[in-house]
Design a protein around this motif. Structure first.
Motif, PDB file in Angstrom:
ATOM      1  N   ASN A   1       0.646  -1.683  -0.023  1.00 34.88           N
ATOM      2  CA  ASN A   1       0.022   0.196   0.060  1.00 34.88           C
ATOM      3  C   ASN A   1       0.682   1.552  -0.489  1.00 34.88           C
ATOM      4  OD1 ASN A   1      -1.721   1.401   0.466  1.00 34.88           O
ATOM      5  ND2 ASN A   1      -2.302   1.406   2.191  1.00 34.88           N
TER       6      ASN A   1
ATOM      7  N   LYS B   1      -0.503   4.026   0.262  1.00 32.64           N
ATOM      8  CA  LYS B   1      -1.110   5.280   1.051  1.00 32.64           C
ATOM      9  C   LYS B   1      -0.778   6.682   0.042  1.00 32.64           C
ATOM     10  CE  LYS B   1      -0.329   2.889   5.301  1.00 32.64           C
ATOM     11  NZ  LYS B   1      -0.740   3.145   6.923  1.00 32.64           N
TER      12      LYS B   1
ATOM     13  N   TYR C   1       2.237   8.248   0.545  1.00 32.05           N
ATOM     14  CA  TYR C   1       3.506   9.054   0.463  1.00 32.05           C
ATOM     15  C   TYR C   1       3.640   8.706  -0.834  1.00 32.05           C
ATOM     16  CZ  TYR C   1       3.590   5.865   4.692  1.00 32.05           C
ATOM     17  OH  TYR C   1       3.710   5.436   6.130  1.00 32.05           O
TER      18      TYR C   1
ATOM     19  N   HIS D   1      -9.287   0.620   5.693  1.00 36.45           N
ATOM     20  CA  HIS D   1      -8.133   0.281   5.641  1.00 36.45           C
ATOM     21  C   HIS D   1      -8.378   1.599   7.501  1.00 36.45           C
ATOM     22  CE1 HIS D   1      -3.550   1.943   6.213  1.00 36.45           C
ATOM     23  NE2 HIS D   1      -3.842   0.487   5.473  1.00 36.45           N
TER      24      HIS D   1
ATOM     25  N   GLU E   1      -6.860   3.550   8.314  1.00 37.70           N
ATOM     26  CA  GLU E   1      -6.388   5.399   8.283  1.00 37.70           C
ATOM     27  C   GLU E   1      -8.252   5.529   6.694  1.00 37.70           C
ATOM     28  OE1 GLU E   1      -2.676   4.938   6.304  1.00 37.70           O
ATOM     29  OE2 GLU E   1      -2.289   4.366   8.292  1.00 37.70           O
TER      30      GLU E   1
ATOM     31  N   GLU F   1      -4.674  -5.111  11.271  1.00 42.65           N
ATOM     32  CA  GLU F   1      -3.689  -4.654  11.867  1.00 42.65           C
ATOM     33  C   GLU F   1      -3.988  -3.614  12.444  1.00 42.65           C
ATOM     34  OE1 GLU F   1      -2.012  -3.012   7.845  1.00 42.65           O
ATOM     35  OE2 GLU F   1      -3.849  -1.834   7.777  1.00 42.65           O
TER      36      GLU F   1
ATOM     37  N   LEU G   1       0.842  -0.219  15.694  1.00 39.93           N
ATOM     38  CA  LEU G   1       1.985  -0.653  15.012  1.00 39.93           C
ATOM     39  C   LEU G   1       1.716  -0.737  13.855  1.00 39.93           C
ATOM     40  CD1 LEU G   1       1.356  -4.469  16.439  1.00 39.93           C
ATOM     41  CD2 LEU G   1       2.739  -2.656  17.533  1.00 39.93           C
ATOM     42  N   ILE G   2       0.550   0.629  13.241  1.00 45.12           N
ATOM     43  CA  ILE G   2       0.989   0.889  12.044  1.00 45.12           C
ATOM     44  C   ILE G   2       2.233   1.555  11.340  1.00 45.12           C
ATOM     45  CG2 ILE G   2       0.074   1.478  10.077  1.00 45.12           C
ATOM     46  CD1 ILE G   2      -2.623   0.254  10.947  1.00 45.12           C
ATOM     47  N   GLY G   3       3.034   1.856  10.285  1.00 46.28           N
ATOM     48  CA  GLY G   3       3.954   2.552  10.706  1.00 46.28           C
ATOM     49  C   GLY G   3       5.389   2.717  11.350  1.00 46.28           C
ATOM     50  N   GLY G   4       4.701   1.590  12.586  1.00 47.48           N
ATOM     51  CA  GLY G   4       6.134   1.386  13.144  1.00 47.48           C
ATOM     52  C   GLY G   4       7.859   0.516  12.450  1.00 47.48           C
TER      53      GLY G   4
ATOM     54  N   ALA H   1       0.993  -3.785   9.832  1.00 46.10           N
ATOM     55  CA  ALA H   1       1.296  -3.487  10.193  1.00 46.10           C
ATOM     56  C   ALA H   1       3.320  -3.507  10.740  1.00 46.10           C
ATOM     57  CB  ALA H   1       0.696  -3.141  11.848  1.00 46.10           C
ATOM     58  N   GLY H   2       4.268  -2.750  10.811  1.00 43.33           N
ATOM     59  CA  GLY H   2       5.693  -2.882  10.765  1.00 43.33           C
ATOM     60  C   GLY H   2       6.353  -4.072  10.096  1.00 43.33           C
TER      61      GLY H   2
ATOM     62  N   LEU I   1       0.075  -7.325   4.465  1.00 45.55           N
ATOM     63  CA  LEU I   1      -0.143  -5.464   4.192  1.00 45.55           C
ATOM     64  C   LEU I   1       0.642  -4.554   4.274  1.00 45.55           C
ATOM     65  CD1 LEU I   1      -2.180  -4.054   2.136  1.00 45.55           C
ATOM     66  CD2 LEU I   1      -3.694  -4.075   4.140  1.00 45.55           C
ATOM     67  N   LEU I   2       1.630  -4.532   3.616  1.00 48.12           N
ATOM     68  CA  LEU I   2       2.585  -3.137   3.594  1.00 48.12           C
ATOM     69  C   LEU I   2       2.586  -2.144   3.307  1.00 48.12           C
ATOM     70  CD1 LEU I   2       6.452  -4.706   3.741  1.00 48.12           C
ATOM     71  CD2 LEU I   2       4.204  -5.052   2.425  1.00 48.12           C
ATOM     72  N   ALA I   3       3.246  -1.078   4.050  1.00 46.68           N
ATOM     73  CA  ALA I   3       3.104   0.257   3.212  1.00 46.68           C
ATOM     74  C   ALA I   3       5.352   0.743   3.243  1.00 46.68           C
ATOM     75  CB  ALA I   3       2.392   1.032   4.023  1.00 46.68           C
ATOM     76  N   SER I   4       5.333   0.968   4.702  1.00 49.30           N
ATOM     77  CA  SER I   4       6.403   2.290   4.931  1.00 49.30           C
ATOM     78  C   SER I   4       7.836   1.632   4.947  1.00 49.30           C
ATOM     79  CB  SER I   4       6.389   2.426   6.250  1.00 49.30           C
ATOM     80  OG  SER I   4       5.700   1.319   7.355  1.00 49.30           O
TER      81      SER I   4
HETATM   82  O1  LIG Z   1      -1.260  -0.292   4.624  1.00 50.54           O
HETATM   83  C1  LIG Z   1      -0.495  -0.597   5.410  1.00 50.54           C
HETATM   84  C2  LIG Z   1      -0.283  -1.156   6.771  1.00 50.54           C
HETATM   85  O2  LIG Z   1      -1.589   0.173   7.091  1.00 50.54           O
HETATM   86  C3  LIG Z   1       1.106  -1.283   7.267  1.00 50.54           C
HETATM   87  O3  LIG Z   1       1.559   0.241   7.329  1.00 50.54           O
HETATM   88  P1  LIG Z   1       2.897  -0.036   7.881  1.00 50.54           P
HETATM   89  O4  LIG Z   1       3.684  -1.457   6.652  1.00 50.54           O
HETATM   90  O5  LIG Z   1       3.723   1.517   7.413  1.00 50.54           O
HETATM   91  O6  LIG Z   1       3.416  -0.625   9.001  1.00 50.54           O
END
Ligand SMILES: O=C[C@H](O)COP(=O)(O)O
Length: 214
Positions: free
Chosen positions: A6, A8, A10, A85, A87, A133, A137-140, A172-173, A192-195
């Motif tokens: 994801n 997001k 960013y 999601h 967010e 999620e 812990l999201i974004g950590g 998350a993380g 599912l990850l993002a950062s």
């Molecule tokens: O959509 C992705 C999740 O919110 C996880 O985000 P993250 O990988 O930055 O913790």
């Protein structure tokens, strides 16, 4: 394992991530999808990577200014969508409507939830998959699979108690191949990850690490 990246909102280059994800998926044989901003769906899909929307609204065609129409993201090249999601939280009735809208448009669905109890509730709406999620812990930099393994196993049980056909992802993380292997060992069939990718200096290297243990 399915790896859903994801982006997001960013400030990354969605095409750089998309081409890296496409190439790593082809080289590894691991299913990887990218979920960009709605405005970027068509050019991300043009790279050939599996492309998902970040959200669709519960409405059909009509007088719904500002909505994200499921048919429109499908026409742009998305084959799946996140719903609810952390967010982009929705009321249960609207989650149900968005799942139905996505199915009407032929999109695969992944409904997100904060905890195992919510996973059970949204599994009853008939999505293809759900993703647990913990918001804190999201974004950590600590993976949910390490920080709170029980939430993953409980989510798997919760979904199975409602509908054994619903796949369970966790997020998350998550940022390393070890995190992905641990999630798989806990019963998740995707992450599912993002950062970990969108904020990486080298998204391709981050993706290669994620699939390294699979
Ligand atoms: O959509 C992705 C999740 O919110 C996880 O985000 P993250 O990988 O930055 O913790």
């Amino acid at each position: 394992m399915f790896i859903l990246v994801n982006l997001k909102a960013y400030p990354c280059d969605p095409i750089e991530v998309a081409t890296a994800a496409r190439d790593v998926a082809e080289e590894s044989g691991v299913r990887i999808a990218v979920s960009p901003q709605a405005a970027d769906i068509s050019r991300v899909a043009a790279t050939g990577v599996e492309t998902w929307a970040q959200h669709v609204d519960p409405n059909d065609y009509g007088s719904h200014t500002g909505s994200t129409l499921a048919e429109a993201v499908a026409e742009a090249g998305a084959v799946g969508t996140l719903i609810n999601h952390s967010e982009k939280r929705m009321k249960l009735a609207d989650i149900d409507g968005s799942v139905q809208a996505a199915e009407r448009a032929g999109l695969e669905t992944c409904v997100c939830a904060n905890n195992p109890a919510q996973i059970g509730a949204v599994s009853a709406l008939g999505p293809d998959s759900v993703a647990v999620e913990p918001p804190e812990l999201i974004g950590g930099d600590v993976s949910v699979a390490t920080a709170d393994p029980g939430i993953v196993t409980d989510a798997v049980d919760s979904a199975a108690n409602v509908d054994e056909d619903v796949d369970v992802y966790c997020g998350a993380g998550i940022s390393t191949g070890d995190d992905v292997v641990t999630a798989e060992e806990l019963g998740a069939s995707g992450i599912l990850l993002a950062s970990g990718v969108a904020k990486a200096d080298d998204p391709r290297a981050a993706l290669e690490d994620l699939v390294s243990g699979l």
